[in-house]
Design a protein around this motif. Structure first.
Motif, short mmCIF file in Angstrom:
data_model
loop_
_atom_site.label_atom_id
_atom_site.label_comp_id
_atom_site.label_asym_id
_atom_site.label_seq_id
_atom_site.Cartn_x
_atom_site.Cartn_y
_atom_site.Cartn_z
N GLU A 4 0.87 -1.09 -0.08
CA GLU A 4 -0.07 0.13 0.15
C GLU A 4 0.96 1.22 0.17
OE1 GLU A 4 -4.41 -1.08 2.03
OE2 GLU A 4 -2.64 -0.33 3.26
N ALA A 5 0.34 2.34 -0.39
CA ALA A 5 0.94 3.70 -0.26
C ALA A 5 0.00 4.58 0.35
CB ALA A 5 1.19 4.10 -1.75
N TYR A 6 0.88 5.46 1.24
CA TYR A 6 0.09 6.51 2.08
C TYR A 6 0.57 7.86 1.90
CZ TYR A 6 -1.88 2.62 4.72
OH TYR A 6 -2.68 1.37 4.88
N ASP A 7 -0.23 8.91 2.00
CA ASP A 7 0.29 10.30 1.76
C ASP A 7 0.72 10.73 3.26
OD1 ASP A 7 0.07 10.88 -0.92
OD2 ASP A 7 -2.07 10.93 -0.63
N ILE A 8 1.72 11.07 3.42
CA ILE A 8 2.17 11.54 4.67
C ILE A 8 2.36 13.05 4.78
CG2 ILE A 8 4.01 11.28 6.54
CD1 ILE A 8 2.95 8.56 5.79
N ILE A 9 1.83 13.84 5.86
CA ILE A 9 1.61 15.20 5.87
C ILE A 9 2.35 15.56 7.25
CG2 ILE A 9 -0.05 17.11 6.27
CD1 ILE A 9 -2.21 14.80 5.35
N GLY A 10 3.16 16.53 6.87
CA GLY A 10 3.85 17.30 7.96
C GLY A 10 5.40 17.08 7.91
N MET A 11 5.73 16.15 7.08
CA MET A 11 7.28 15.95 6.82
C MET A 11 7.98 17.10 6.30
SD MET A 11 7.77 12.02 5.74
CE MET A 11 7.09 12.27 3.96
N HIS A 12 9.37 17.63 6.77
CA HIS A 12 10.00 18.88 6.22
C HIS A 12 11.45 18.63 6.19
CE1 HIS A 12 11.38 19.45 10.52
NE2 HIS A 12 10.08 19.44 10.83
N CYS A 13 11.89 17.34 6.49
CA CYS A 13 13.41 16.98 6.31
C CYS A 13 13.54 15.30 6.19
CB CYS A 13 14.08 17.53 7.36
SG CYS A 13 13.91 17.04 9.22
N ALA A 14 14.82 14.95 6.01
CA ALA A 14 15.19 13.46 6.00
C ALA A 14 14.90 13.15 7.30
CB ALA A 14 16.58 13.48 5.51
N ALA A 15 15.20 13.87 8.65
CA ALA A 15 14.75 13.19 9.84
C ALA A 15 13.42 12.75 10.17
CB ALA A 15 15.27 14.14 11.03
N CYS A 16 12.39 13.50 9.50
CA CYS A 16 11.13 13.34 9.51
C CYS A 16 11.00 11.86 8.88
CB CYS A 16 10.16 14.46 8.87
SG CYS A 16 10.38 16.02 9.63
N LEU A 37 10.45 11.14 0.41
CA LEU A 37 10.56 12.68 0.84
C LEU A 37 10.01 13.61 -0.23
CD1 LEU A 37 10.91 14.51 3.41
CD2 LEU A 37 13.16 14.96 2.71
N THR A 38 10.33 13.33 -1.17
CA THR A 38 10.08 14.19 -2.63
C THR A 38 8.81 14.01 -2.96
OG1 THR A 38 12.23 13.59 -3.53
CG2 THR A 38 10.61 14.57 -4.99
N THR A 39 8.02 13.06 -2.71
CA THR A 39 6.55 12.92 -2.91
C THR A 39 5.75 12.97 -1.77
OG1 THR A 39 6.70 10.55 -3.18
CG2 THR A 39 7.01 11.81 -5.09
N GLY A 40 6.48 12.82 -0.57
CA GLY A 40 5.65 12.60 0.72
C GLY A 40 4.85 11.31 0.77
N VAL A 41 5.15 10.20 0.19
CA VAL A 41 4.51 9.10 0.12
C VAL A 41 5.42 7.84 0.69
CG1 VAL A 41 3.68 7.24 -1.35
CG2 VAL A 41 3.37 9.50 -2.10
N LEU A 42 4.55 7.13 1.53
CA LEU A 42 5.12 6.28 2.31
C LEU A 42 4.70 4.85 1.66
CD1 LEU A 42 5.98 4.28 4.69
CD2 LEU A 42 3.82 4.63 5.88
N SER A 43 5.77 3.79 1.17
CA SER A 43 5.30 2.60 0.28
C SER A 43 5.60 1.65 1.76
CB SER A 43 6.20 2.42 -0.72
OG SER A 43 5.95 3.39 -1.76
N ILE A 44 4.67 0.85 1.90
CA ILE A 44 4.73 -0.21 2.87
C ILE A 44 4.15 -1.58 2.43
CG2 ILE A 44 2.37 0.37 3.85
CD1 ILE A 44 3.80 -0.11 6.89
N GLU A 45 4.89 -2.58 2.78
CA GLU A 45 4.60 -3.98 2.36
C GLU A 45 4.41 -4.69 3.72
OE1 GLU A 45 6.40 -7.76 -0.34
OE2 GLU A 45 6.80 -5.59 -0.60
N TYR A 46 3.21 -5.29 3.99
CA TYR A 46 2.94 -5.87 5.33
C TYR A 46 2.09 -7.02 5.23
CZ TYR A 46 -1.47 -3.44 5.25
OH TYR A 46 -2.70 -2.89 4.76
N ASP A 47 2.10 -8.07 6.34
CA ASP A 47 1.13 -9.17 6.48
C ASP A 47 -0.08 -8.63 7.04
OD1 ASP A 47 -0.04 -11.40 6.89
OD2 ASP A 47 1.45 -12.37 7.96
N GLU A 48 -1.50 -8.58 6.15
CA GLU A 48 -2.42 -8.26 6.86
C GLU A 48 -3.17 -8.94 7.90
OE1 GLU A 48 -5.35 -7.79 3.67
OE2 GLU A 48 -4.18 -9.09 2.55
#
Length: 746
Positions: A4-16, A37-48
């Motif tokens: 899945e992919a999620y939009d992450i809000i509030g990141m402003h640097c690599a530490a975030c 960080l460029t697109t603000g997207v989290l790509s995650i793969e997990y066992d549902e």
């Protein structure tokens, strides 16, 4: 496994982005978690069966960021996103300017009074005669700085609260403690005026302002990489014309099988196959081919390329995410989200150094309380440890060397975007070179003129007169050559006809002139026997022979080709002398690539590849263990530039190429590639020296600040001395970095 992919809000640097990755990887069943960080997207793969989407959202929100399932991106939305990002960057810049101005005034008011010759200040604010006013002035100047940098303070304290401390946390604690300790001293000044010497308002303000400078520069670079993606999106036209009805429809509504009409000079709306018509198509921005490609029935075309002077009917084959342009955009987005080793090291340092320092400060304060010391003594120890451990020397070790190194590069026409780029460049073991515009000039030029029964300049003047009515790049090359020789164009056409895929026919005062390729001449019955051998020789050298005939009689030919830059062979020789593998990578035909490769001496040639395939070639080299630098200048190079460990763009190339790259050669001189590698090696050596002394400083300073020498020698640092020691360590680091500016490149 579910992806899945999620939009992450509030990141402003690599530490975030690192914080989001760290907390999500702790969830059960998560096998992969990466944040772009460029697109603000989290790509995650997990066992549902072990983790639900709600768990991911809650975990990210608990870390202090917004999180929602990724929305499908429409045609216009990227521009809106970029505009929003630009506005945020402007707000950050305003806050930074406010913090800098206020901090400078604060330093003047506070430190100016401690100089051997105090700086002028109204008596009512004097440290000696009005200490309370002096302290209150500093409070009033410090509060705005804390307000301007509140986002980093909040971020650091939030991360600490959620047991996920980072460098922001240490800065937040150090600045807060300096402010609160100074506030307590201010309260006591009226009873004990000597406490005026124990104010550290400026320490917290300066640290926070320096952090804001670094964060702003990082955010600006992120915004620039987003700009590259926006420019790629701009290549796609907004509307297309349906051939059957002649109506305009949004490009986003096209589907496979639709038949579209492409007018002369228009952008092709989607990938497809030509069903009717002939024309030349400019694909340079996508394939790197410097010359227009002739298209006829059965030919494939690429969405975003520009039609020439003919009308084409195109049957759409690929739309949306399957199109060539969308794939290029996706490659750029994915590759730009890669983490550089320096970022991972910073994450590890933050994850260990910050909690260790905090624990040491707490334990030291507690130990002295247990030993019978009073609370002000323990508070002083606690604050001193945090102040002396505040990561100024560690924080300056890398950026100061990078600042000097990038300045040295800039003075030599080499622009380097970031410390990550400098870090990786020195490891370069393979350099991949785009052909057109990088190794070659990138535009056709006249190479040979072979007249029959007339002077060379006479043929060129006649050809320039005829070709002056054409917009074709080959025609432009002939006109430019005539201008260079200061020849006046002869026989300007009274009437002319563009013949798609063949050339043109012009009616002049002296007869009919044909200008074009072999096909045009053969169709018109012109005998080419006299120049057959020369044409074959030129074609074998990857040149394009153009024939000229008057009233059915052959006048001669003019050969046009993209020529090698004068410095290319020398530049490649310099790279090979450093045992760096060189690869010529091009979308052009193999014959042309082999000719160029032989002239410049590269080790390997890869030809006839599409933009997304270029990125694949880079990956293949990386899988072989190579650290790859890609050098290019066109939009077609953007995926490869982003995929490479280091993307290096020619300064006179396209905006997308420049914005996708980490290194930019402003002079367009390939010899600067070797200079950039030399610069990187010098800078990395300087950074390692700085880090060594910075770590030595913390290793020695923290135990002393904690009171290790108090019982045996009665030595206890005050926050003021700790701040001075911190400043001295920073000065030594800066001084060492400045030495770099005197070094010579190749």
């Amino acid at each position: 496994m579910r992806k899945e992919a999620y939009d992450i809000i509030g990141m402003h640097c690599a530490a975030c982005s690192s914080s989001v990755e760290r907390v999500t990887r702790k969830l059960p069943g998560v096998s992969r978690s990466e944040v772009n960080l460029t697109t603000g997207v989290l790509s995650i793969e997990y066992d549902e069966s072990q983790t639900a989407p709600e768990d991911i959202v809650k975990k990210v929100e608990k870390a202090g960021f917004g999180c929602k399932p990724k929305e499908e991106r429409g045609q216009a939305k990227p521009k809106e996103e970029i505009d929003e990002g630009a506005l945020e960057l402007q707000r950050t810049k305003r806050n930074l300017i406010g913090a800098i101005v206020t901090t400078v005034i604060l330093l003047y008011a506070s430190m100016g009074q401690m100089l051997p010759t105090p700086l002028p200040l109204p008596d009512i604010l004097s440290m000696k005669t009005h200490p309370v006013n002096y302290a209150i002035t500093q409070i009033l100047l410090t509060i705005p700085v804390l307000w301007f940098g509140r986002s980093y303070m909040i971020s650091g304290l939030k991360a600490l609260w959620h047991r996920n401390p980072n460098m922001d946390s240490l800065v937040a604690i150090g600045s807060s403690c300096s402010f609160l300790y100074s506030l307590a001293m201010t309260y006591l000044i009226s009873d004990v005026p000597h406490h005026v010497h124990h104010l550290y308002y400026e320490s917290g303000a300066v640290v926070l302002t320096l952090i804001m400078v670094g964060k702003f520069l990082e955010s600006r670079n992120v915004q620039k990489t987003k700009g590259a993606i926006t420019r790629l999106m701009d290549l796609r036209p907004d509307v297309a014309i349906l051939a059957e009805s002649g109506t305009e429809v949004p490009t986003a509504t096209l589907k496979a099988g639709d038949l579209i009409l492409v007018k002369p000079g228009a952008k092709i709306a989607a990938d497809g196959n030509v069903t009717k018509g002939e024309s030349s198509v400019n694909e340079a921005m996508l394939t790197g081919e410097s010359l227009p490609v002739e298209k006829a029935e059965g030919s494939s075309v690429i969405g975003g390329s520009i039609n020439g002077d003919g009308v084409l009917y195109v049957s759409v084959t690929r739309v949306g995410e399957d199109s060539t342009l969308s794939k290029i955009i996706r490659f750029v987005e994915d590759a730009q989200g890669k983490k550089a080793p320096i970022s991972r090291v910073a994450d590890k340092v933050a994850g260990v150094f910050v909690p260790v320092v905090i624990v040491i400060a707490i334990l030291a304060a507690a130990a002295w309380l247990i030993a019978g010391q009073d609370f002000p003594f323990a508070l002083r120890v606690f604050t001193t440890v945090l102040v002396i451990a505040c990561p100024c020397a560690l924080g300056l070790a890398t950026p100061t060397a990078i600042m000097v190194g990038t300045g040295l590069g800039a003075s030599n026409g080499i622009l380097i975007r970031s410390g990550e780029a400098l870090e990786i460049t020195h490891k370069t073991s393979a350099v991949v070179l785009d052909k057109t515009g990088t190794v070659t000039e990138g535009k056709p030029a006249v190479t040979e003129i072979l007249p029959l029964g007339m002077e060379e300049n006479a043929l060129l003047a006649l050809a320039a007169g005829v070709e002056s009515v054409s917009q074709h790049p080959l025609a432009s090359a002939i006109v430019e050559e005539a201008k260079h020789r200061e020849l006046s164009a002869q026989d300007a056409p009274e009437k002319f006809e563009n013949l798609s895929g063949r050339g043109l026919r012009a009616e002049t005062a002296h007869g009919t002139i044909l200008a074009g390729n072999r096909r045009l001449m053969e169709e018109s019955g012109v005998d080419l026997t006299a120049l057959e051998a020369d044409a074959a020789r030129l074609s074998a050298l990857a040149q394009t022979p153009m024939y000229f005939a008057k009233n059915g009689t052959l006048l001669g030919l003019i050969s046009v080709a993209d020529q090698v830059k004068p410095s290319s062979a020398e530049a490649i020789a310099a790279l090979k002398a450093q045992n760096i593998r060189t690869v010529l990578l091009t979308g052009d035909n193999r014959a042309a690539a082999e000719v160029i490769a032989a002239q410049v001496g590269v080790d390997e040639v890869v030809a006839e590849v599409l933009p997304e395939e270029k990125a694949g070639i880079i990956r293949r080299l990386q899988e072989e263990g190579q650290t790859v630098m890609m050098v290019g200048d066109g939009i077609n190079d953007a995926p490869a530039l982003a995929q490479a460990d280091i993307g290096c763009a020619i300064g006179n190339g396209s905006d997308v190429a420049i914005e996708s790259a980490q290194v930019i050669l402003m002079r367009g001189d390939l010899k600067d590639v070797a200079r950039a590698i030399r610069l990187s090696r010098l800078t990395i050596r300087n950074i390692k020296q700085n880090l060594f002394w910075a770590f030595c400083y913390n290793t020695v300073g923290i135990p002393i600040a904690a009171g290790a020498l108090y019982l045996s020698h009665g030595l206890l640092l005050t926050p003021m001395l700790a701040g001075a020691a911190m400043s001295l360590s920073s000065i030594s680091v800066v001084g060492n970095a400045l030495r770099l500016g005197r070094r010579k490149l190749l």
